[in-house]
Design an enzyme around this catalytic site. Sequence first.
Site, PDB file in Angstrom:
ATOM      1  N   ASN A 229      20.346  -8.826   5.937  1.00 45.05           N
ATOM      2  CA  ASN A 229      21.235 -10.118   6.714  1.00 45.05           C
ATOM      3  C   ASN A 229      22.061  -9.860   7.478  1.00 45.05           C
ATOM      4  O   ASN A 229      22.382 -10.563   8.553  1.00 45.05           O
ATOM      5  CB  ASN A 229      21.363 -10.964   5.556  1.00 45.05           C
TER       6      ASN A 229
ATOM      7  N   GLY B 183      22.198  -6.951  -2.335  1.00 40.10           N
ATOM      8  CA  GLY B 183      20.626  -7.275  -2.345  1.00 40.10           C
ATOM      9  C   GLY B 183      20.471  -8.151  -3.421  1.00 40.10           C
ATOM     10  O   GLY B 183      20.945  -9.004  -4.080  1.00 40.10           O
ATOM     11  N   SER B 184      19.198  -8.195  -3.715  1.00 34.12           N
ATOM     12  CA  SER B 184      18.592  -9.219  -4.777  1.00 34.12           C
ATOM     13  C   SER B 184      18.835  -8.692  -6.032  1.00 34.12           C
ATOM     14  O   SER B 184      18.764  -7.765  -6.623  1.00 34.12           O
ATOM     15  CB  SER B 184      16.859  -9.284  -4.630  1.00 34.12           C
TER      16      SER B 184
ATOM     17  N   THR C  97      15.980  -6.521  -7.630  1.00 36.99           N
ATOM     18  CA  THR C  97      16.179  -5.117  -7.482  1.00 36.99           C
ATOM     19  C   THR C  97      17.457  -4.461  -7.845  1.00 36.99           C
ATOM     20  O   THR C  97      17.234  -3.167  -8.572  1.00 36.99           O
ATOM     21  CB  THR C  97      16.527  -4.847  -5.751  1.00 36.99           C
ATOM     22  N   ALA C  98      18.128  -5.054  -8.417  1.00 37.16           N
ATOM     23  CA  ALA C  98      19.463  -4.781  -9.099  1.00 37.16           C
ATOM     24  C   ALA C  98      19.230  -4.401 -10.579  1.00 37.16           C
ATOM     25  O   ALA C  98      19.747  -3.594 -11.098  1.00 37.16           O
ATOM     26  CB  ALA C  98      20.578  -5.860  -9.019  1.00 37.16           C
TER      27      ALA C  98
ATOM     28  N   GLU D  64      26.193  -6.348  -5.608  1.00 36.34           N
ATOM     29  CA  GLU D  64      26.672  -7.665  -5.040  1.00 36.34           C
ATOM     30  C   GLU D  64      25.157  -8.539  -4.675  1.00 36.34           C
ATOM     31  O   GLU D  64      24.457  -7.920  -3.807  1.00 36.34           O
ATOM     32  CB  GLU D  64      27.464  -7.566  -3.725  1.00 36.34           C
TER      33      GLU D  64
ATOM     34  N   CYS E 219      24.733 -14.542   1.754  1.00 33.35           N
ATOM     35  CA  CYS E 219      24.741 -14.695   0.123  1.00 33.35           C
ATOM     36  C   CYS E 219      25.697 -15.765  -0.232  1.00 33.35           C
ATOM     37  O   CYS E 219      25.808 -16.456  -1.218  1.00 33.35           O
ATOM     38  CB  CYS E 219      24.821 -13.246  -0.572  1.00 33.35           C
TER      39      CYS E 219
ATOM     40  N   GLU F 221      34.766  -5.837  -4.852  1.00 31.55           N
ATOM     41  CA  GLU F 221      34.869  -4.879  -3.835  1.00 31.55           C
ATOM     42  C   GLU F 221      36.261  -5.624  -3.032  1.00 31.55           C
ATOM     43  O   GLU F 221      36.308  -6.716  -2.698  1.00 31.55           O
ATOM     44  CB  GLU F 221      33.854  -4.322  -2.916  1.00 31.55           C
TER      45      GLU F 221
END
Length: 489
Positions: A157, A233-234, A237-238, A255, A289, A470
């Site tokens: 994105n 990302g999503s 996936t995390a 994140e 996001c 972060e």
Amino acid sequence: PTMAHSKALLVLENFIDGKFVPCSSYIDSYNPSTGDVYCRVPDSGKEEVEAAVKAAKDAFPIWSSKSPLERSQILNKLADLIEHDLEAFAQAESKDQGKTITFARTVDIPRAVHNFRFFASSILHHVTECTEMPAMGCVHYTSRAPVGVAGLISPWNLPLYLLTWKIAPAIACGNTVVAKPSEMTSVTAWMMCKLLEKAGVPPGVVNVVFGTGAKAGEALVCHPDVPLISFTGSTLTAQRITEKSAPHCKRLSLELGGKNPAIIFDDADLSQCIPTTVRSSFANQGEICLCTSRIFVQRGIYSEFLKRFVAEAKKWKTGNPSDPTIDVGALISKEHLEKVRSYVKKAQAEGARVLCGEGVDPLALPPGNQKGYFMLPTVIAEVKDESCCMQEEIFGPVTCVVAFDTEEEVIQRANSVKYGLAATVWSGNVGRVHRVAHRLQSGLVWTNCWLVRDLNLPFGGMKASGIGREGAKDSYEFFTEVKTITIKH
């Protein structure tokens, strides 16, 4: 494709140990605004990741022993080089991602430059702790050292913006890097690689491996010599990254998504609130996001808000991203566009009202963009809180507007999703602003504004929106190992 056809395509190569390396197989990358394949991206796997990790590991001793000042100067040089090519980077980002040229010029590329400058500066200002125990004749102090090879996985994105938000602190702290950008938006990362040598980044310090999450990403996450992973990302996936990295006890910074509420009280200044909330709903096609996708409006101003909000949303122009007068570009892919549209259809099936945008207003596109992945800013009202449109991250130019009565009620409703990344609160009452901000389960709360960022401060989410933070201090802590040393004198 015929040779003549493939000649016209941009072909990217992996960047390993300071050199561009061709790959044995490639994937197609589409121009979202035309629907045509315009780029071939390496389809890397274990072998390529292995080579990149080896290069990073070999470069680590020399890079990590440089002083913070030496690393700082190199980061500043890289920032200057990207800034010098700002227009070329912006054009490439817009074409590759579908975002408007205006957004790429004013947000993405300047922020990528700032990421390097910010960490080039902040790395010079960290201090370690010290305590004394006079009775024991002891003094304790801490020291921090880089961890090793950092695996960095960034999304499609905000491609260069989010990749540099990871690379800058990682290398500023003395780590070396293997980065994997999204296979859908790899061009600006590849362009950045061309500048590394000129900036003085030694070979092997920054390696970029292109490819899919399933192949390249997985190989990176599972590699025993990569002790830390930073991923944006999503949530899905995390979960996979967490499982795959668990046997190696890796440290993770994740994140993830958001289902961010905007809470608008009846004493809000609508002349500020409405244009900002349209922006927080539809900026970058809603593919941020931090976008607000649930707007809670106090009942007394609900109908006025809705009328003005829809009127403002309708003014946003959708079309060719390279046209500087356009507000909304193309969505990232055909599949993603279908997914976003499906949410609007579900809302309609549940009896919600679509007030503007998808399926309501005609979308007129220039001749060259008829096959692009475009969608109008879409506003949905009368959605139930349980609806998937109010619970799941849509990640497109779609927002839901609902009414509420009391402060207590809206806090409960705002918190009733699995995510907790960002929230915005609009009110002229300073006491209320503080009360509500404290009770929202959200890593970031903006009041009477949106997306005003100070990179010094922690960034990240609660609940399913991620793990870790972060920022100046937080990134430093994540990308270094701390050691406590006790001296008896």
